[in-house]
Design an enzyme around this catalytic site. Structure first.
Site, mmCIF file in Angstrom:
data_model
loop_
_atom_site.group_PDB
_atom_site.id
_atom_site.type_symbol
_atom_site.label_atom_id
_atom_site.label_comp_id
_atom_site.label_asym_id
_atom_site.label_seq_id
_atom_site.Cartn_x
_atom_site.Cartn_y
_atom_site.Cartn_z
ATOM 1 N N ASP A 181 15.517 10.687 -18.632
ATOM 2 C CA ASP A 181 15.949 9.564 -19.468
ATOM 3 C C ASP A 181 16.232 10.009 -20.908
ATOM 4 O O ASP A 181 17.179 9.534 -21.540
ATOM 5 C CB ASP A 181 14.889 8.459 -19.478
ATOM 6 C CG ASP A 181 14.928 7.610 -18.209
ATOM 7 O OD1 ASP A 181 15.961 7.623 -17.506
ATOM 8 O OD2 ASP A 181 13.920 6.926 -17.921
ATOM 9 N N HIS B 160 11.011 12.474 -14.810
ATOM 10 C CA HIS B 160 11.975 11.384 -14.985
ATOM 11 C C HIS B 160 12.076 10.969 -16.459
ATOM 12 O O HIS B 160 13.144 10.601 -16.934
ATOM 13 C CB HIS B 160 11.649 10.167 -14.113
ATOM 14 C CG HIS B 160 12.792 9.202 -14.116
ATOM 15 N ND1 HIS B 160 13.892 9.330 -13.299
ATOM 16 C CD2 HIS B 160 13.053 8.147 -14.923
ATOM 17 C CE1 HIS B 160 14.767 8.388 -13.580
ATOM 18 N NE2 HIS B 160 14.286 7.645 -14.574
ATOM 19 N N HIS C 299 13.081 4.309 -23.981
ATOM 20 C CA HIS C 299 14.473 4.169 -24.434
ATOM 21 C C HIS C 299 14.558 3.759 -25.901
ATOM 22 O O HIS C 299 15.413 4.234 -26.633
ATOM 23 C CB HIS C 299 15.212 3.140 -23.580
ATOM 24 C CG HIS C 299 15.415 3.603 -22.169
ATOM 25 N ND1 HIS C 299 16.093 4.755 -21.856
ATOM 26 C CD2 HIS C 299 15.039 3.062 -20.989
ATOM 27 C CE1 HIS C 299 16.113 4.905 -20.534
ATOM 28 N NE2 HIS C 299 15.478 3.894 -19.978
ATOM 29 N N HIS D 59 21.221 7.624 -16.482
ATOM 30 C CA HIS D 59 21.111 8.674 -15.464
ATOM 31 C C HIS D 59 22.424 9.434 -15.289
ATOM 32 O O HIS D 59 22.422 10.668 -15.170
ATOM 33 C CB HIS D 59 20.656 8.091 -14.119
ATOM 34 C CG HIS D 59 19.297 7.452 -14.194
ATOM 35 N ND1 HIS D 59 18.784 6.669 -13.193
ATOM 36 C CD2 HIS D 59 18.344 7.487 -15.165
ATOM 37 C CE1 HIS D 59 17.572 6.243 -13.546
ATOM 38 N NE2 HIS D 59 17.295 6.721 -14.739
ATOM 39 N N HIS E 279 31.778 -7.721 -63.261
ATOM 40 C CA HIS E 279 30.880 -7.305 -62.177
ATOM 41 C C HIS E 279 30.112 -6.060 -62.574
ATOM 42 O O HIS E 279 30.458 -4.970 -62.160
ATOM 43 C CB HIS E 279 31.692 -7.033 -60.912
ATOM 44 C CG HIS E 279 30.878 -7.011 -59.651
ATOM 45 N ND1 HIS E 279 30.205 -5.888 -59.220
ATOM 46 C CD2 HIS E 279 30.622 -7.961 -58.732
ATOM 47 C CE1 HIS E 279 29.589 -6.143 -58.085
ATOM 48 N NE2 HIS E 279 29.821 -7.399 -57.762
HETATM 49 ZN ZN ZN Z 1 15.505 6.381 -15.810
#
Ligand code: ZN
Length: 440
Positions: free
Chosen positions: A243, A239, A266, A82, A345
């Site tokens: 986010d 909201h 998220h 936030h 190698h």
């Molecule tokens: Zn949030």
């Protein structure tokens, strides 16, 4: 010429805010400090010894359970999304967020308190232009849970979001260009919302001590429980957009593109950030000049050998082709079939060992540190390598461009660098290397 809004910004003065942290329920005070250009956003834990700071970048992401947590070593800062959303949307590129706890105050569960503190501090333009990530072609990430994010080219930063709860309850859609004015009016006041079935067990385990109807809307069945009425009929999708803006701030650049998000969360937000960050690394690597610069801009083999004690067959850098500011360096190493490691190698199938690429990164980074400490009485010792990845094989005939960037320095004692090797415009290996300085 960049327009005024395209310069970097910081806050005009220190401003503070106090409140309760969500997870521990303890008092926390937060202070915003101005920071110089190219600093980015850093969190500072004033309550810990040495007051460690953590860069708000995707490299420091730790978890995304319920909230976004960043950290370094054992130090953590929880629920950063936030405050990051407010800083990013209000055009603050550089700032220190100092706190005396491991989490910012939750406030009313929206970004409103952070917008208020940013306005109290003021936002001022700095001398350098902002850094952008321009979306050049569509990119997308999706999850098994039905989340889908598609990023499309656009001249502005836009978000179009569809949010839907369990059984598609509370399906809401909103589309907007993200500007400071729009964010402040339309997004910042939108509060966190939780589904009762998701938080019931957490409440019983006492894991959200600071949680209450003061700082979240609780959805139980068709009922919406909150201290005050909904601030918008579609507060939930707003909201979700909040986010997204907070999580995308971990790119560390302003995005020019249109994000179309369906049921975002998220986990997918940060997955997209990782993809953007990888793409940015690839672009930065391609943007480097390939010429041997004239004068003091680079170092030839003789000059390299005056700084590094390494000799054949262990000298893994031919030249330094450039320094960018104080913190970045690029070296070159041409790989021939005569390298001794190819004998074993692997016989008949020569591939450069990954550890030799790490050694090349360490040597190039050491030259950068030598220039920084400006003294030959202390030497940097290679201490540890983190996040090492070998992405593509390196063969005889390849030319490796070795990039190192100083990301952290603690006085004259330790330094951390982020390095990557590039062959034919593709990153072949990368890693974070730590050094300590000791007297010779
Ligand atoms: Zn949030």
């Amino acid at each position: 010429m960049a327009s005024a809004s395209e310069f970097q910004h910081t806050v005009g003065k220190i401003a503070s805010l106090s409140g309760t942290s969500l997870h521990t329920g303890e008092k926390v005070s937060l202070k915003l400090h101005p920071a110089p250009v190219d600093h980015g956003i850093k969190f500072k834990r004033r309550d810990l010894q040495d007051e460690p700071t953590i860069d708000a970048t995707i490299d420091n992401l730790k978890t995304v359970e319920r909230a976004t947590t960043i950290g370094e070593g054992s130090v953590r800062v929880h629920t950063v999304e936030h405050v990051l959303a407010a800083l990013s949307a209000m055009a603050v590129d550089n700032a220190i967020v100092e706190m005396d706890a491991n989490e910012p105050p939750i406030g009313d569960g929206s970004a409103q308190p952070y917008v208020d503190i940013i306005k109290k501090a003021g936002v001022t333009a700095q001398e350098e232009p902002q850094k952008f990530f321009d979306v050049r072609e569509p990119m997308h990430v999706e999850s098994k849970t039905g989340a889908l994010l598609v990023l499309l080219p656009d001249e502005k930063f836009r978000i179009s979001c569809t949010q839907a709860g369990p059984n598609n309850r509370f399906t809401q859609f909103l589309s907007m260009e993200v500007t400071p004015a729009v964010f402040e009016r339309e997004i910042a006041p939108a509060r966190t919302f939780v589904y009762y079935e998701d938080v019931q067990s957490l409440m019983e385990k006492n894991l959200i001590k600071g949680g209450s109807l003061e700082n979240a809307i609780v959805v139980r069945g068709e009922a919406v429980l909150s201290k005050e009425p909904l601030r918008f009929a579609d507060e939930f999708v707003r909201h979700k957009i909040l986010d997204i803006i907070g999580d995308l701030a971990l790119v560390g650049r302003r995005i020019r593109g249109h994000l179309v998000a369906v049921k975002p969360g998220h986990a997918t937000n940060v997955e997209l950030v990782r993809a953007l960050s990888r793409e940015q690394t690839r672009r930065s690597a391609m943007a480097v000049s390939r010429m041997m610069p004239a004068g003091h801009a680079g170092l030839d083999t003789d000059e390299v050998m005056k700084i590094l004690p390494h000799r054949y067959p262990f000298l893994m850098v031919d030249r330094i082709i450039g320094f960018e500011g104080e913190n970045k360096i690029t070296g070159v190493k041409s790989i021939t079939i005569n390298e001794p490691f190819f004998q074993g190698h692997f016989p008949g199938h020569p591939v450069m060992p990954g550890v030799m690429q790490v050694e090349a990164m360490a040597q190039v980074a050491s030259i950068l540190l030598f220039k920084l400490t400006k003294t030959s009485s202390r030497v940097g010792y290679f201490m540890s390598a983190d996040q090492v990845k070998f992405r593509k094989p390196v063969f005889p005939g390849d030319t490796i461009f070795i990039h190192a960037e100083l990301t952290r320095a603690r006085g004259n004692r330790m330094a951390k660098t982020k390095c990557h090797c590039v062959v034919n415009d593709a990153v072949v290996s990368e890693g974070e290397l730590m050094f300590t300085f000791l007297d010779k």
